[in-house]
Design an enzyme around this catalytic site. Structure first.
Site, PDB file in Angstrom:
ATOM      1  CG  ASN A 210      -0.123  -0.187   2.487  1.00 36.30           C
ATOM      2  OD1 ASN A 210       0.261   1.058   3.011  1.00 36.30           O
ATOM      3  ND2 ASN A 210      -0.119  -1.407   3.141  1.00 36.30           N
ATOM      4  CG  ASP A 278      -7.166  -5.464   5.902  1.00 36.29           C
ATOM      5  OD1 ASP A 278      -6.834  -5.690   7.174  1.00 36.29           O
ATOM      6  OD2 ASP A 278      -7.510  -4.537   5.210  1.00 36.29           O
ATOM      7  CG  ASP A 308      -7.129  -7.932  13.768  1.00 41.70           C
ATOM      8  OD1 ASP A 308      -6.034  -7.253  14.304  1.00 41.70           O
ATOM      9  OD2 ASP A 308      -8.091  -7.732  13.476  1.00 41.70           O
ATOM     10  CG  LEU A 310      -4.832  -2.766  16.838  1.00 46.25           C
ATOM     11  CD1 LEU A 310      -3.863  -2.112  17.962  1.00 46.25           C
ATOM     12  CD2 LEU A 310      -5.252  -2.168  16.248  1.00 46.25           C
ATOM     13  CE  LYS A 339      -8.128  -0.713  12.822  1.00 44.01           C
ATOM     14  NZ  LYS A 339      -6.927  -0.248  11.337  1.00 44.01           N
ATOM     15  CE  LYS A 343      -8.755  -3.576  13.807  1.00 45.23           C
ATOM     16  NZ  LYS A 343      -8.439  -5.283  13.503  1.00 45.23           N
TER      17      LYS A 343
END
Length: 402
Positions: A210, A278, A308, A310, A339, A343
């Site tokens: 990214n 992701d 994931d 985090l 989020k 999380k």
């Protein structure tokens, strides 16, 4: 590495004989790694030429509040956002009086009102002027508003008097300027920061990634170190120098990043600024994939979920105080709040990356922080270094109250 490395300093030069020291001050600040932009008052130009300070700073000197050329390039609002520190040296009695009254009749006084950066004054005047009750009242008022005072020193003066009122020497001013960036808020704490993108290999030549530059995460790591924390920075592939007093661990993929983060545990605080992929290709080809003439419509690449990072760290039995980032292009606060809750985070920092002036690779940022009560705190557009110091102070306050 120099203590002022990459710091952005606006140097205001007032109209006093000590302005001759400002030239050497620019050199000392740049020797420490700072980037310096100079703003001069009209009286300051009577003592030293703009050309001298332009040559030493390597930037045009800013002179007039209503200069169309300056407004088109970097006017007072842009300078106010750009600065990590505004240092006025020399700060004359007249200039301090105008600052105390909130006057905005020239570029320097307007800048001082418009900036969120710390403002520091290096007084320089005759000893009788320094002792005068009006000057002392102005000094007390300016300090009560948060402005910092560097000096003055005492000794012989250009007028022949002896006493307090001398501007500190350039070496001294560079040292105390560096101290403006050290808070000690997180002394004795271990802080883990993730930064940059991850890369997920398709074959030995290609990968998925990214646009994250890592600048925000690196700025946060630097600000946390300035606040006294022991900082571990886990970074994906970026082209940034390691901040001073920060332990850096370089990784490539999301799974690499998770492993490095778990190896760095336990920690007191986690700031997850990395833009983690992701998904990753289910199979990494052992050799470079070639175009297949029979597949004229394209190629299918099956993707599987990455761990994931985090959520994994924020749900450990020994979970740290956990702060995430939500880089979004739409519905910013809605997605960030979801989020935060999903999380199990303590805070989330929402960043609108659709705005090119504050998105990926930009030098500035503007963010909102959302807490568990879904209360939003906004931080207006400023350099990423300045935003990082504001965020670290905010996070430290919430952490210490938790």
């Amino acid at each position: 590495m120099q203590r002022l490395y990459r710091k952005r300093i606006v140097l205001g030069v007032g109209g006093g004989i000590a302005a001759y020291k400002s030239a050497e001050l620019v050199r000392r600040l740049r020797d420490q790694g700072a980037e310096v932009r100079v703003v001069m008052t009209r009286a300051g130009r009577e003592f030293i030429t703009p050309l001298t300070l332009q040559a030493l700073s390597s930037h045009p000197v800013h002179l007039d509040l209503l200069d169309p050329a300056a407004e088109a390039a970097m006017g007072h609002i842009e300078l106010a956002r750009w600065a990590d520190l505004v240092l006025v040296a020399p700060a004359t009695a007249d200039l301090m009086a105008r600052l105390a009254q909130g006057t905005a009749d020239d570029l320097l006084t307007t800048l001082a009102l418009a900036t969120d950066a710390p403002v520091a004054l290096a007084p320089a005047m005759n000893q009788a002027m320094w002792r005068d009750p009006a000057t002392q009242a102005n000094v007390a008022l300016l300090q009560s508003r948060g402005m910092r005072l560097f000096g003055p020193g005492a000794g012989s003066q250009a007028c022949g008097d002896v006493g307090p009122g001398r501007m500190l020497e350039p070496d001294e001013l560079a040292l105390v300027a560096a101290d403006c960036f050290r808070s000690g808020l997180l002394s004795g704490r271990h802080l883990l920061v993730t930064a940059g993108p991850t890369q997920e290999n398709i074959d030995p030549v290609r990968y998925i990634t990214n646009h994250s530059s890592g600048k925000m995460g690196f700025a946060l790591a630097e600000a946390a170190a300035e606040a006294g924390a022991r900082v571990t920075l886990v970074s994906g592939p970026v082209h940034l120098p390691t901040p001073d007093r920060v332990e850096r661990v370089d990784v490539v993929s999301a799974r690499d990043m998770l492993a490095a983060c778990e190896a760095a545990m336990p920690c007191d605080l986690l700031i997850a600024a990395a833009a983690v992929a992701d998904y990753r290709p289910e199979v990494v080809a052992p050799h470079k994939l070639k175009k297949d003439p029979s597949t004229v419509d394209g190629m299918l690449l099956r993707m599987v979920r990455n761990p994931d990072i985090l959520a994994t760290l924020a749900n450990r039995p020994d979970r740290p105080f956990s702060v995430g980032f939500a880089a979004e292009t739409e519905n910013l606060l809605e997605y960030a709040t979801r989020k935060l809750l999903d999380k199990n985070l303590d805070l989330i920092i929402a960043n609108d990356v659709a705005n090119p002036s504050i998105g990926f690779n930009a030098e500035d940022n503007a963010v909102s922080v959302i807490d568990r009560a879904q209360h939003e705190t906004r931080f207006g557009q400023a350099s990423k270094g300045h935003i990082a110091r504001q965020l670290v102070a905010f996070i430290a306050d919430r952490f210490l109250k938790a």
